[in-house]
Design an enzyme around this catalytic site. Structure first.
Site, PDB file in Angstrom:
ATOM      1  N   ARG A   1      43.088 155.594  53.612  1.00 46.09           N
ATOM      2  CA  ARG A   1      43.809 154.456  52.997  1.00 46.09           C
ATOM      3  C   ARG A   1      44.379 153.478  54.022  1.00 46.09           C
ATOM      4  O   ARG A   1      45.315 152.747  53.751  1.00 46.09           O
ATOM      5  CB  ARG A   1      44.933 154.945  52.091  1.00 46.09           C
ATOM      6  CG  ARG A   1      44.434 155.754  50.927  1.00 46.09           C
ATOM      7  CD  ARG A   1      45.440 155.771  49.801  1.00 46.09           C
ATOM      8  NE  ARG A   1      44.896 156.504  48.675  1.00 46.09           N
ATOM      9  CZ  ARG A   1      44.999 157.813  48.540  1.00 46.09           C
ATOM     10  NH1 ARG A   1      45.644 158.521  49.440  1.00 46.09           N
ATOM     11  NH2 ARG A   1      44.468 158.390  47.492  1.00 46.09           N
TER      12      ARG A   1
ATOM     13  N   LYS B   1      40.118 139.366  58.095  1.00 46.26           N
ATOM     14  CA  LYS B   1      39.037 139.468  57.104  1.00 46.26           C
ATOM     15  C   LYS B   1      38.046 140.512  57.606  1.00 46.26           C
ATOM     16  O   LYS B   1      37.561 140.423  58.728  1.00 46.26           O
ATOM     17  CB  LYS B   1      38.315 138.130  56.939  1.00 46.26           C
ATOM     18  CG  LYS B   1      39.053 137.144  56.044  1.00 46.26           C
ATOM     19  CD  LYS B   1      38.189 135.933  55.738  1.00 46.26           C
ATOM     20  CE  LYS B   1      38.949 134.942  54.877  1.00 46.26           C
ATOM     21  NZ  LYS B   1      38.181 133.705  54.654  1.00 46.26           N
TER      22      LYS B   1
ATOM     23  N   GLU C   1      32.358 126.202  65.975  1.00 38.81           N
ATOM     24  CA  GLU C   1      33.681 126.588  65.457  1.00 38.81           C
ATOM     25  C   GLU C   1      34.786 125.945  66.299  1.00 38.81           C
ATOM     26  O   GLU C   1      35.842 125.577  65.782  1.00 38.81           O
ATOM     27  CB  GLU C   1      33.857 128.112  65.461  1.00 38.81           C
ATOM     28  CG  GLU C   1      32.838 128.884  64.632  1.00 38.81           C
ATOM     29  CD  GLU C   1      33.076 128.840  63.121  1.00 38.81           C
ATOM     30  OE1 GLU C   1      34.132 128.328  62.678  1.00 38.81           O
ATOM     31  OE2 GLU C   1      32.191 129.307  62.383  1.00 38.81           O
TER      32      GLU C   1
ATOM     33  N   LYS D   1      43.584 129.170  64.845  1.00 43.07           N
ATOM     34  CA  LYS D   1      43.317 130.190  63.826  1.00 43.07           C
ATOM     35  C   LYS D   1      44.610 130.945  63.491  1.00 43.07           C
ATOM     36  O   LYS D   1      44.913 131.202  62.317  1.00 43.07           O
ATOM     37  CB  LYS D   1      42.240 131.149  64.337  1.00 43.07           C
ATOM     38  CG  LYS D   1      41.915 132.274  63.375  1.00 43.07           C
ATOM     39  CD  LYS D   1      40.679 132.052  62.579  1.00 43.07           C
ATOM     40  CE  LYS D   1      40.576 133.018  61.411  1.00 43.07           C
ATOM     41  NZ  LYS D   1      39.299 133.638  61.233  1.00 43.07           N
TER      42      LYS D   1
ATOM     43  N   GLU E   1      44.340 133.340  52.022  1.00 45.96           N
ATOM     44  CA  GLU E   1      43.553 132.175  51.604  1.00 45.96           C
ATOM     45  C   GLU E   1      43.886 131.711  50.193  1.00 45.96           C
ATOM     46  O   GLU E   1      43.026 131.560  49.339  1.00 45.96           O
ATOM     47  CB  GLU E   1      42.037 132.454  51.739  1.00 45.96           C
ATOM     48  CG  GLU E   1      41.216 131.172  51.778  1.00 45.96           C
ATOM     49  CD  GLU E   1      39.761 131.372  52.197  1.00 45.96           C
ATOM     50  OE1 GLU E   1      39.493 132.185  53.093  1.00 45.96           O
ATOM     51  OE2 GLU E   1      38.915 130.694  51.611  1.00 45.96           O
TER      52      GLU E   1
ATOM     53  N   ARG F   1      44.328 128.191  54.318  1.00 36.89           N
ATOM     54  CA  ARG F   1      43.303 128.894  55.098  1.00 36.89           C
ATOM     55  C   ARG F   1      41.893 128.394  54.780  1.00 36.89           C
ATOM     56  O   ARG F   1      40.987 128.493  55.603  1.00 36.89           O
ATOM     57  CB  ARG F   1      43.411 130.408  54.885  1.00 36.89           C
ATOM     58  CG  ARG F   1      42.465 131.193  55.782  1.00 36.89           C
ATOM     59  CD  ARG F   1      42.814 132.659  55.869  1.00 36.89           C
ATOM     60  NE  ARG F   1      41.841 133.363  56.692  1.00 36.89           N
ATOM     61  CZ  ARG F   1      41.972 134.587  57.151  1.00 36.89           C
ATOM     62  NH1 ARG F   1      43.051 135.274  56.874  1.00 36.89           N
ATOM     63  NH2 ARG F   1      41.035 135.139  57.894  1.00 36.89           N
TER      64      ARG F   1
ATOM     65  N   ASN G   1      37.076 126.765  56.480  1.00 34.47           N
ATOM     66  CA  ASN G   1      35.691 126.742  56.001  1.00 34.47           C
ATOM     67  C   ASN G   1      35.043 125.372  56.165  1.00 34.47           C
ATOM     68  O   ASN G   1      33.979 125.115  55.595  1.00 34.47           O
ATOM     69  CB  ASN G   1      35.622 127.173  54.527  1.00 34.47           C
ATOM     70  CG  ASN G   1      36.118 128.587  54.363  1.00 34.47           C
ATOM     71  OD1 ASN G   1      35.837 129.446  55.199  1.00 34.47           O
ATOM     72  ND2 ASN G   1      36.885 128.833  53.315  1.00 34.47           N
TER      73      ASN G   1
ATOM     74  N   HIS H   1      31.350 124.990  56.437  1.00 31.89           N
ATOM     75  CA  HIS H   1      30.740 126.282  56.102  1.00 31.89           C
ATOM     76  C   HIS H   1      30.008 126.292  54.763  1.00 31.89           C
ATOM     77  O   HIS H   1      29.077 127.060  54.579  1.00 31.89           O
ATOM     78  CB  HIS H   1      31.791 127.395  56.115  1.00 31.89           C
ATOM     79  CG  HIS H   1      32.203 127.792  57.508  1.00 31.89           C
ATOM     80  ND1 HIS H   1      32.735 126.891  58.400  1.00 31.89           N
ATOM     81  CD2 HIS H   1      32.146 128.984  58.169  1.00 31.89           C
ATOM     82  CE1 HIS H   1      33.000 127.518  59.548  1.00 31.89           C
ATOM     83  NE2 HIS H   1      32.651 128.787  59.428  1.00 31.89           N
TER      84      HIS H   1
ATOM     85  N   HIS I   1      26.419 127.480  55.055  1.00 29.23           N
ATOM     86  CA  HIS I   1      25.919 128.741  54.480  1.00 29.23           C
ATOM     87  C   HIS I   1      24.689 128.490  53.640  1.00 29.23           C
ATOM     88  O   HIS I   1      23.742 129.286  53.653  1.00 29.23           O
ATOM     89  CB  HIS I   1      26.993 129.395  53.593  1.00 29.23           C
ATOM     90  CG  HIS I   1      28.054 130.096  54.373  1.00 29.23           C
ATOM     91  ND1 HIS I   1      29.319 130.309  53.871  1.00 29.23           N
ATOM     92  CD2 HIS I   1      28.057 130.624  55.613  1.00 29.23           C
ATOM     93  CE1 HIS I   1      30.047 130.951  54.781  1.00 29.23           C
ATOM     94  NE2 HIS I   1      29.302 131.139  55.844  1.00 29.23           N
TER      95      HIS I   1
ATOM     96  N   HIS J   1      24.452 130.885  62.266  1.00 29.51           N
ATOM     97  CA  HIS J   1      25.718 130.515  61.629  1.00 29.51           C
ATOM     98  C   HIS J   1      26.295 129.212  62.196  1.00 29.51           C
ATOM     99  O   HIS J   1      26.570 128.269  61.451  1.00 29.51           O
ATOM    100  CB  HIS J   1      26.728 131.659  61.786  1.00 29.51           C
ATOM    101  CG  HIS J   1      28.067 131.346  61.206  1.00 29.51           C
ATOM    102  ND1 HIS J   1      28.297 131.305  59.850  1.00 29.51           N
ATOM    103  CD2 HIS J   1      29.242 131.027  61.799  1.00 29.51           C
ATOM    104  CE1 HIS J   1      29.557 130.974  59.631  1.00 29.51           C
ATOM    105  NE2 HIS J   1      30.151 130.799  60.802  1.00 29.51           N
TER     106      HIS J   1
HETATM  107  N1  GLY Z   1      36.424 132.508  59.073  1.00 27.32           N
HETATM  108  C1  GLY Z   1      37.276 131.956  58.110  1.00 27.32           C
HETATM  109  C2  GLY Z   1      38.543 132.717  57.920  1.00 27.32           C
HETATM  110  O1  GLY Z   1      38.819 133.622  58.656  1.00 27.32           O
HETATM  111  O2  GLY Z   1      39.275 132.416  57.009  1.00 27.32           O
END
Ligand code: GLY
Length: 364
Positions: free
Chosen positions: A122, A144, A186, A230, A240, A244, A248, A251, A255, A268
């Site tokens: 957990r 993430k 990026e 970041k 997000e 946040r 993107n 992106h 994508h 990417h």
């Molecule tokens: N790569 C986008 C984020 O971490 O929100």
């Protein structure tokens, strides 16, 4: 070179340490954080060949008990099957709630190790030691984690913040040129959406298409400014629910182009570069952003050796259809991140399909 950036998330706060030669300090840095005695080092075969020994020695010299789980390299292994292998190693080595998994590798290793750590018993500690520029400036920070489902990338995952991110720029010496360029997309993104000064510094650099043209002090600044951007965004909106989403930028279309070329033609970062070029054009069309800024962004994309045109054979209508399937679509509306001024972006779900098509056609 040495900088420390704090990701401010209350009791879950952590530091991102950018430190030349820092890999050898991994054990001491972890020791200071009290992350248990047992460590499972997760990596892939190619990265482990280069840096596995150094990382293991650094951990052992700090008195930690180290075992490892080495996975095959590549996005195709970012699956639940690999997670099972990590769980197997965790079980065999009797990891406890107080133990730590260390991710030594690029984004794939980082995402998988983070997810295994989020779910094993957990949730146990994870430390990120990114070895690609892309993972350093993006995936290793922000919590993430996840794996791919056969029908879509990153569909399975969890938020699980690391206890430490250790960035040693020295490991970039083995990074292939195309991966360096891809990550520059990026970096340019952070310049556009968050840090106008970073944008200016990139503009002042003669060439950005190969690491050897970027002076060590500029590379250090690129790393710390990108990580700071970041960290700032994640600290303000961890899950997000709003801000946040600006990360993107580029992106959504990126994508779509990546997936329509079966992840084989466009990687990417190249997709993000194309997506940023399209979003910037869209913002100019909508009167939100200056044509001169669009031109300056295009010049940076070109200087980084990245594409700003759509690859041959992609159908613009298909791109529009794919956009509707993106996992970031909300209430059936495609959400675009659009630049407003250098260092600032906004999210809009009111971009008309015909304007998207018109901009995409101009990029053929
Ligand atoms: N790569 C986008 C984020 O971490 O929100």
């Amino acid at each position: 070179m040495h900088s420390v950036i704090k990701v401010d998330l209350g009791s879950q706060s952590y530091n991102v340490c950018v430190r030349s030669g820092g890999l050898q300090d991994l054990g001491t840095l972890m020791g200071d954080l009290n992350l248990g005695k047992k460590v499972l080092l997760v990596s892939n075969q190619s990265i482990f060949r280069h840096y596995g020994e150094a990382a293991t020695a650094a951990l052992e010299s700090a008195g930690l008990e180290v075992s490892s789980c080495i996975l095959p390299p590549g996005e195709q292994y970012k699956t639940l099957n690999s997670i099972q292998k990590i769980y197997g190693a965790a079980l065999a080595n009797r990891l406890e709630r107080s133990s730590t998994m260390v991710a030594l590798g690029g984004g794939v290793v980082g995402d998988m190790t983070g997810f295994a750590a989020a779910t094993w018993l957990r949730g146990i500690n994870v430390v990120q030691v990114p070895t690609s520029l892309l993972a350093m400036v993006d995936a290793s920070i922000g919590g993430k984690t996840g794996v791919n489902h056969p029908l879509g990338k990153n569909l399975i995952g969890a938020f699980h913040q690391p206890r430490l991110v250790l960035i040693d720029p020295d490991v970039l010496k083995t990074l292939p040129g195309r991966e360096f360029r891809s990550a520059m997309a990026e970096v340019i993104k952070y310049g556009v959406i968050w840090d106008a000064e970073l944008f200016g510094k990139l503009e002042n650099c003669q060439r950005l298409d190969q690491m050897r043209y970027v002076k060590a002090d500029l590379l250090a600044e690129i790393l710390s400014r990108s990580c700071q951007a970041k960290a700032d965004v994640v600290s303000k909106d961890e899950k997000e629910s709003g801000l946040r989403a600006i990360l993107n930028y580029g992106h959504t279309i990126g994508h779509a182009v990546e997936s329509l070329t079966n992840y084989k033609v466009i990687n990417h970062g190249e997709g993000v570069a194309i997506g940023m070029a399209a979003s910037s054009r869209l913002a100019v069309e909508l009167g939100m952003w200056d044509a001169e800024c669009d031109r300056r962004q295009s010049a940076l994309i070109e200087k980084a050796g990245l594409p700003a045109k759509l690859p041959a054979g992609v159908d613009v209508e298909e791109i529009l259809n794919t956009l509707q399937l993106d996992k970031k679509v909300q209430d059936g509306k495609v959400r675009f991140v659009l630049p407003v001024r250098l260092g600032e972006a906004a999210v809009s779900d009111r971009v008309d399909g015909n304007v998207i098509l018109q901009v995409l056609r101009e990029m053929l």
